[in-house]
Every structure is written in C-alpha cells, then in structure tokens.
Write a protein that holds these residues in place. Sequence first.
Motif, mmCIF file in Angstrom:
data_model
loop_
_atom_site.group_PDB
_atom_site.id
_atom_site.type_symbol
_atom_site.label_atom_id
_atom_site.label_comp_id
_atom_site.label_asym_id
_atom_site.label_seq_id
_atom_site.Cartn_x
_atom_site.Cartn_y
_atom_site.Cartn_z
ATOM 1 N N ALA A 136 8.280 24.538 39.591
ATOM 2 C CA ALA A 136 8.282 25.932 40.043
ATOM 3 C C ALA A 136 7.183 26.741 39.348
ATOM 4 O O ALA A 136 7.165 26.852 38.132
ATOM 5 C CB ALA A 136 9.650 26.549 39.781
ATOM 6 N N GLN A 137 6.283 27.318 40.140
ATOM 7 C CA GLN A 137 5.145 28.075 39.613
ATOM 8 C C GLN A 137 5.301 29.565 39.920
ATOM 9 O O GLN A 137 6.140 29.966 40.727
ATOM 10 C CB GLN A 137 3.848 27.561 40.242
ATOM 11 N N ASP A 142 3.087 30.922 43.377
ATOM 12 C CA ASP A 142 4.497 31.094 43.755
ATOM 13 C C ASP A 142 4.687 30.591 45.198
ATOM 14 O O ASP A 142 3.930 30.984 46.092
ATOM 15 C CB ASP A 142 4.848 32.589 43.658
ATOM 16 N N ASP A 150 7.077 22.423 52.192
ATOM 17 C CA ASP A 150 8.360 22.072 51.581
ATOM 18 C C ASP A 150 8.781 20.636 51.883
ATOM 19 O O ASP A 150 9.664 20.103 51.258
ATOM 20 C CB ASP A 150 9.454 23.059 52.025
ATOM 21 N N GLN A 153 5.741 17.891 49.693
ATOM 22 C CA GLN A 153 5.499 19.030 48.817
ATOM 23 C C GLN A 153 4.135 19.014 48.155
ATOM 24 O O GLN A 153 3.629 17.978 47.728
ATOM 25 C CB GLN A 153 6.627 19.159 47.794
ATOM 26 N N VAL B 129 9.243 15.092 47.835
ATOM 27 C CA VAL B 129 9.362 16.103 46.774
ATOM 28 C C VAL B 129 8.973 15.455 45.457
ATOM 29 O O VAL B 129 9.527 14.429 45.076
ATOM 30 C CB VAL B 129 10.806 16.649 46.711
ATOM 31 N N ASN B 130 8.005 16.058 44.770
ATOM 32 C CA ASN B 130 7.488 15.401 43.565
ATOM 33 C C ASN B 130 7.992 16.021 42.272
ATOM 34 O O ASN B 130 7.635 15.577 41.196
ATOM 35 C CB ASN B 130 5.951 15.379 43.600
ATOM 36 N N ASN B 131 8.807 17.066 42.369
ATOM 37 C CA ASN B 131 9.347 17.671 41.152
ATOM 38 C C ASN B 131 10.723 18.248 41.485
ATOM 39 O O ASN B 131 10.860 18.990 42.464
ATOM 40 C CB ASN B 131 8.401 18.772 40.648
ATOM 41 N N GLU B 133 12.361 20.618 40.448
ATOM 42 C CA GLU B 133 12.485 22.081 40.541
ATOM 43 C C GLU B 133 12.228 22.598 41.959
ATOM 44 O O GLU B 133 12.865 23.561 42.389
ATOM 45 C CB GLU B 133 11.506 22.760 39.577
ATOM 46 N N ASN B 134 11.303 21.998 42.668
ATOM 47 C CA ASN B 134 10.950 22.519 43.992
ATOM 48 C C ASN B 134 11.778 21.922 45.121
ATOM 49 O O ASN B 134 11.613 22.295 46.286
ATOM 50 C CB ASN B 134 9.459 22.296 44.269
ATOM 51 N N GLN B 135 12.685 21.004 44.790
ATOM 52 C CA GLN B 135 13.465 20.332 45.833
ATOM 53 C C GLN B 135 14.223 21.312 46.732
ATOM 54 O O GLN B 135 14.191 21.177 47.962
ATOM 55 C CB GLN B 135 14.419 19.307 45.201
ATOM 56 N N ILE B 137 13.656 24.067 48.002
ATOM 57 C CA ILE B 137 12.880 24.764 49.030
ATOM 58 C C ILE B 137 12.978 24.007 50.364
ATOM 59 O O ILE B 137 13.038 24.621 51.433
ATOM 60 C CB ILE B 137 11.395 24.903 48.626
ATOM 61 N N LEU B 150 12.179 30.864 51.987
ATOM 62 C CA LEU B 150 12.441 31.075 50.564
ATOM 63 C C LEU B 150 12.380 32.558 50.233
ATOM 64 O O LEU B 150 13.222 33.070 49.485
ATOM 65 C CB LEU B 150 11.422 30.276 49.732
ATOM 66 N N SER B 178 11.213 33.302 42.301
ATOM 67 C CA SER B 178 11.430 31.941 42.805
ATOM 68 C C SER B 178 11.501 30.962 41.640
ATOM 69 O O SER B 178 12.267 30.009 41.668
ATOM 70 C CB SER B 178 10.320 31.542 43.778
ATOM 71 N N GLN B 179 10.727 31.227 40.593
ATOM 72 C CA GLN B 179 10.713 30.280 39.480
ATOM 73 C C GLN B 179 12.076 30.239 38.773
ATOM 74 O O GLN B 179 12.606 29.169 38.475
ATOM 75 C CB GLN B 179 9.609 30.652 38.490
ATOM 76 N N LEU B 182 14.586 28.516 41.094
ATOM 77 C CA LEU B 182 14.410 27.063 41.199
ATOM 78 C C LEU B 182 14.738 26.355 39.892
ATOM 79 O O LEU B 182 15.299 25.262 39.887
ATOM 80 C CB LEU B 182 12.978 26.751 41.638
ATOM 81 N N LYS B 183 14.391 26.972 38.782
ATOM 82 C CA LYS B 183 14.680 26.322 37.496
ATOM 83 C C LYS B 183 16.183 26.246 37.243
ATOM 84 O O LYS B 183 16.679 25.281 36.661
ATOM 85 C CB LYS B 183 13.958 27.048 36.355
#
Lengths: 256, 346
Positions: A136-137, A142, A150, A153, B129-131, B133-135, B137, B150, B178-179, B182-183
């Motif tokens: 998450a950035q 963002d 999505d 990704q 999905v590579n991380n 945290e972003n799954q 979305i 989102l 969002s961060q 997601l975290k």
Amino acid sequence: MRKLSVIVLFLVLAVSCKKDPITQSTNNNDTGFVQTNSVDFQITNMVGSMPLALNTQTYINENLDTFSVSLFKYYISNIKLKRDDGYEFVEPESYRLIKQNDSTSLSFSIPNVPLGNYISMEFIIGVDSLRNCSGAQTGALDPIHDMFWDWAQGYIFAKMEGSCNASPFGNFFQHIGGFTGQWNTIVKSSPSFGTNLIQVVSNKVPKVMMKTDILEWFKNPSTIDLAGYSSVAIGKKAHEIALNYADMISVTAIVN
Amino acid sequence: MKGILKIISLSLLFVSCKKDPEIINPATIGSENSYEPVVPAGWPNPVYDFTGNTVTYDGFTLGRYLFYEPMLSLDSTISCGSCHMQVFGFTNGPSHATSHGVNGLLGKRNSPALFNLTWHTKIMWDGGVNNLENQPIGPIQNPIEMNLSLSNALLRIAASSKYKTLFKNAYGDTVVTSQRFLKSFAQFMGLMVSYNSKYDKVKNGKETFTAAENNGYTVFKNKCASCHNEPLFSDYSFRNNGLPINSYQDSGRYKITLDANDIFRFKTPSLRNLGFTSPYMHDGRFSSLTQVLNHYETGVSPTINLDPLLSGGIALSPQEKSDLLSFLATLNDYSLFNDSRFKEIH
C-alpha cells in the motif's frame, strides 16, 4: 522515552534555528553541510506544435487516424540530475502523476538540490518495478488515482483515452503498464539540455520548461493504428507504445 | 540543511507521539489472544513480514471490522467474509463452486481459503496480486464481486462514525487513507496462521499418527510432496494439474504474465484444512477429496503445459487412497477456524 524524545527534539529544533553554515560542497564525497536550492519544472502537453486541448480538438496521428483526447495522464518517477563534476542528484521519493485535466500537476518543484551546474537529467516514464510490488502506497502512488490495476496488480504508467472514428466503437482506451517479463513497459527518458544547463544557485530558483508531445506516442518505432489499438492494457501493444513514448518528453527551455 | 533537520525533528516527533509498546501483553504472546505474527518453528520466513506494518490490537481490529463490512460492496450486501467464512476455512463453503458477487453474479473461480497468506509469493489463483496489502482492492472493485471503487469504499468508511473511532484507535486520528485501510486488512488476514493441526502436534512430539495416517504420510511423501511440500503443503508455484478445460476456458496464470507457458496454470493450493474447504480445484469442480484423488489417478487430461510430474497420472491403489485420506485429515486445524480473534464482527 517520551521525555527523552522531547528533549532531543528541543535540541534539534534549537540547532535548526541557527543560520545555515555557508559551506560549498566541492566533491560528492563531502560529508559536510551542503547548500541547496529548488529546481522548478513546468510541463506542457502538446500535440505537435499545439497545446493539447481535451475533447474539443481533433488531431491526426502518424497513421493518419483522426482522433481527439479525453484523458491523458502519466507517471514521471526516479528523477536524477547530473552535475558537470559528475555528481548525480537522486531525488528521494520521486513519484509524480502528470494529469492534463489538473493544471497543478503540470508544474512541480524538486527541493534540496545541491548548488552547481547540472548538465543532464534522467527519469522513468512510469514506476520502477520495486514500487509495483511494495504494498500500500501513498501520494502519487495511492491506488485511488485510478492508475493501478487490481487484477494483474501494478501501476498503469500512462493512460490515453479518446475518440476516433477509425476504431470499432468510436473510442480508444490505451492503458500502458507492466513492469516485468517480455512486455515490460518501464522506459527511461533523458531529454537533452542542448547547450543549456540548470544553474542551481542560492538566490534564484531555475525553471526547466518541458513539453510532452503525444504524437510521439503513436510512432517510432511502431506506427499505432487506432483501429487495431483501440483497447490496450498489459502486453505486446502496451510494450510497443511505451517504446514509442520513451521520447515524448523534451526540454524546450531552461530559465536560470 | 534546514530540510534535513526538519525531517529529523519531525521523525522524532513521530516517535514521541507513538503509542507506548506496552499495548501487547507479553503474557499472551503465542496464545489465541496474541496479536503478534507467528512463525512456527521450522517454517521458512514469511514473504510478507509486517515490516512497516506492525500489528497492533487496534490495527488488527480495524481490519476485522473491514473484513466483515458489507458497505464495501456496491449494494451493501456482501462483505469479504461473505465468500470467506471462518467456519469453512475462510472459503465460500461447500455449496458454492465459485464465488458469489453483488446482484447474484457468479465468479469463475473458487473462493480460496485464507490461511498462511504471508507465505504466498503471489496471492490469488493466478498470482495477480504481488503484495498482501493490496489484495483487497481486487475483490472490492471487481464488477462481479463487490463492484465498488476503492475511492468510493474509502468515502463510505470515512463517513461512518464507527470507523472514525476505529481509525483513531488504530492510527491516532480519524483520517481514512487507502494505505491505513489496506495495512489493517493485511494485519487481520496476515495473522490467520494455521499451524495447530494433528500433523503439527505429531511433528512437535505431542501426538502420534495412527497406522493408517502414518501409511498415508508415506504415500503423501512419495506421490504428492513434490508440489505440496511440507510444512506449508504447497510450494505455491503455478502448475497445470491436468483438469479438463472448463466452459470458462480460464487460462489462469497466463492472464497475468501473457506468457504462453503459463496457459492453464493455477497456483498449487495447500493441502492443509481440506476438511473445511470443499469444493476443490480452482473452479470448485470436485466436491469430495475422493474425486480429487480419482482425478490424479485416472482423470489427468493432456492439455498444454500439463505439469510433467502428472503426465500419465499418479498411480494410487484403493488402500493408498484410503490411507492418504486419513493422513490429509490430520492437516485440519480446528483451532484457527474457531479462533475468536477472527469471528464475524459488526
């Protein structure tokens, strides 16, 4: 812990209120205080010699397709400036989203550049591979900016959408991204300064004027026909367009 | 210079404003009430290691509320927990071969079980999905799942007084980003670690296998372990396991990589918790493990990119199948799916 932090903070604040020492860095291994200033940048999105106008204007690309543009945005990241003595300034957290429909995004300032004469610059059009998989950035990265896929990704590095009679549904959506594998779309740009240079001095902020020519998006090395490229996401077509747009940004003037 | 000092002083401010670390009671670490990420002895290091996302009770709790929040779907009917029910190993349950979205829309893939996610190199059946945290979305925005952007999801959350409190507890103020969103999700999902099956207890010397389980373990090691290797019971690689192509013509991993070698490959699922997570395979086509074993014995179809280990199928006698089923049952972790930390909350 808290008390200690407050004391340390107070000391640091006290120190930071002192006048900056006037020490000029003469080599890049110098660990002493370095005097810096900002460099301003102004980008104009163009179509050939005309400023880009969203929706209202039609243009003709290399393939002789007539088209108009409704949306144009792209990332610039990892800006580096090279000084005449070989020192390279690497901007930390260097991510910017340039959006034609948001004039505030078309100018930006890079702070804390050490004084000196800078002879070249380099940046990525897009986002480095690491930040495509770092979770998450915030800020320009963002995912709420509608520049993040999505399902596969990663960031959409550049987006152009618009209308074109030649394309099957009368419009086109070209979303360029992909940070790994054979269709990687991370491209570097290092627009020439010509004989000019950026003079970073203490009493004046230099301004670099740049233009982004979207005609470059459609040509060299691949001529893009909007009928065949009306819907583009990751893959070969995106890769071709990225190679095309690698040279879409040029420096038009440097005001020192 | 001033800039650097400003950064230092700001970071000191940040440190000094952080909550004191006493909020996690050391006495509870390792127990059900702990909010400390667990790495069981002998396991590899997780891929997602919570660096930059320290788990706290409040961060985890926010993630728990979000996981069960129907507002995150367009018509406020579906939460993440709708297709990932704890009682079914965080899957959609035995009656749903593929996931269900808003307006009765059906997905094309089986809702994957959620556990040991921090060990996955890539998330989802196709690894898109590579991380971790972003799954979230993906399913939130997917038109056939929750179908909400989102940005709109965050606006809804920010407008809720309940979430103002939850964000303040977790992050010190009510600002919804969002961060943070997601975290917190990653804190909740990342703590779903399954390591308390009978198999684990046998490995720790606390229990012993029956004769049938032990024989099944031998069959497993000889015939299954090259893909479903211990202790996670998957190498999380992408393989074509020879399922006849379904009506969706789902090309799997290829959709992400566009590499022809990835056509029909899907992520190897873990063999843990199969007792909770039927139906099986990426499209939920098999309702029983017997069907799964029959597939590997006689049903493997020579489609392109078939994993070489499966060409010709896997010879399994009736006795071996019976023993294997006994062993697989030892991989069911009853504690995770009764763990009160993960129960539905509103």
